[in-house]
Write a protein that holds these residues in place. Structure first.
Motif, PDB file in Angstrom:
ATOM      1  N   THR A  66      48.576  18.893  11.808  1.00 61.68           N
ATOM      2  CA  THR A  66      49.488  18.826  10.798  1.00 61.68           C
ATOM      3  C   THR A  66      49.077  17.847   9.541  1.00 61.68           C
ATOM      4  O   THR A  66      48.034  17.604   9.646  1.00 61.68           O
ATOM      5  N   GLU A  67      49.704  17.709   8.453  1.00 56.94           N
ATOM      6  CA  GLU A  67      49.262  17.031   7.389  1.00 56.94           C
ATOM      7  C   GLU A  67      48.814  15.769   7.501  1.00 56.94           C
ATOM      8  O   GLU A  67      47.811  15.070   6.996  1.00 56.94           O
ATOM      9  N   ASP A  68      49.562  15.119   8.571  1.00 55.38           N
ATOM     10  CA  ASP A  68      49.124  13.606   8.816  1.00 55.38           C
ATOM     11  C   ASP A  68      48.417  13.388  10.044  1.00 55.38           C
ATOM     12  O   ASP A  68      47.926  12.326  10.369  1.00 55.38           O
ATOM     13  N   ILE A  73      49.383  21.257  20.268  1.00 56.18           N
ATOM     14  CA  ILE A  73      48.728  22.198  21.238  1.00 56.18           C
ATOM     15  C   ILE A  73      49.582  23.486  21.609  1.00 56.18           C
ATOM     16  O   ILE A  73      50.885  23.136  21.638  1.00 56.18           O
ATOM     17  N   LEU A  74      49.028  24.619  21.451  1.00 55.80           N
ATOM     18  CA  LEU A  74      49.840  25.844  21.431  1.00 55.80           C
ATOM     19  C   LEU A  74      49.267  26.636  22.581  1.00 55.80           C
ATOM     20  O   LEU A  74      48.087  26.904  22.764  1.00 55.80           O
TER      21      LEU A  74
END
Length: 342
Positions: A66-68, A73-74
């Motif tokens: 993410t941006e942060d 996990i996928l």
């Protein structure tokens, strides 16, 4: 060329069965990272950035950052639920003027070859595109993802061929974040620039250009090879490693088969070769069963009352056995030598 995809172009009620071929290939010069002293290839390990441990392929998963900086996990089940398609159809959505397609949108090119049953409708579509000076905007499923592409006609030495070019999505085209402040441009400067353009005007011919860098690298490598400036390493060719592995596998298979039949293995024969070369030569023409019997006899004869070691006795017995199998005249001499040795 080898077809990488098969399907059909459909426009209206017309369907054209086609094969898809990659129309381009890269000829970029590539180098390997090697150890300067011996030419060995540099290998990289898959190391976790947190614990510093090497990670096996089976333990590697896909992650979305993410941006942060958080990591999601996928799993394979998550990815299986994503929308995908396996359609074998190149569906024509519309025919648009050629000048309306920005070349920056083009991504990868493919040749379309018609199946025998689709040769005529293929030729009709090709001629229609030429006459209308338009491109066909299509949707197609490649690698289980739907892509937008265009069909256009390209002239080649083999004739006019329909080319499909996949396109990038509009949000994948970046907008420049800089501005150009050129100041005032004088009419005389514009006139001189126009004269320069007219001087260099001409028709485009791709054969007029060549990759000087690739040619220079090839010449450099050839000169070093001719001068003997090469590093020969055990893994310099891919095939050498594969042959060694295959040979080892075959040797293990032969050994296992011999053991299953109760025969002596190749390793046993190698151990005996240094101690009894004469016996090995004499027994070469014998069957495996006779060879086994000879070994049993040799083991029994090695028991001596004076306490000598088995290795010298085995040599003498081996020579005695070999002598019996060769000539009768040499046998007594061999036996006398064996007794003296004991």
């Amino acid at each position: 060329m080898r077809a990488i995809w098969k399907g059909a172009v459909s426009f209206g009620l017309v369907s054209v069965p086609v094969k898809l071929y990659s129309a381009t290939e890269s000829h970029d010069v590539s180098f390997r990272q090697v150890h300067a002293s011996d030419g060995g290839r540099i290998k990289y390990q898959r190391v976790c950035a947190i614990d510093g441990e090497e990670v096996a392929y089976a333990d590697i998963a896909k992650g979305y950052e993410t941006e942060d900086g958080e990591m999601v996990i996928l799993t394979d089940d998550d990815l299986a639920d994503l929308p995908s398609t396996s359609s074998r159809e190149i569906a024509v959505e519309k025919f648009v003027p050629t000048e309306q397609i920005d070349p920056m949108l083009f991504e990868k090119s493919y040749y379309l070859e018609p199946e025998k049953t689709g040769a005529k409708p293929y030729a009709l579509l090709r001629q229609a595109l030429l006459d209308a000076d338009r491109m066909a905007v299509v949707t197609v499923a490649l690698r289980q993802r739907t892509s937008v592409a265009v069909l256009r006609v390209r002239s080649t030495e083999a004739g006019d061929v329909i080319v499909m070019q996949t396109m990038m999505w509009p949000d994948e085209i970046r907008t420049p974040d800089f501005s150009i402040e050129a100041g005032e441009v004088k009419d005389s400067e514009v006139k001189m620039a126009t004269m320069l353009v007219d001087t260099l005007a001409g028709d485009f011919d791709a054969t007029e250009f060549e990759d000087d860098y690739a040619g220079a690298v090839e010449a450099l490598v050839k000169a070093k090879i001719e001068g003997g400036e090469i590093k020969r390493t055990p893994t310099s060719t891919k095939s050498s490693g594969e042959v060694v592995d295959l040979l080892a596998a075959l040797q293990r298979s032969v050994k296992a088969a011999q053991s299953a039949r109760g025969e002596s293995t190749a390793d046993d024969d190698d151990d005996d070769a240094d101690e009894e070369p004469t016996a090995k030569k004499a027994a070469a023409a014998k069957t495996p069963a006779k060879k086994s019997t000879a070994k049993k006899t040799a083991k029994k004869s090695t028991s001596k009352k004076d306490g000598t070691t088995k290795a010298p006795a085995k040599k003498a017995t081996a020579k005695k056995t070999a002598a019996k199998k060769t000539t009768a005249k040499k046998a007594p001499a061999k036996r006398t030598a064996a007794k003296k040795a004991s």
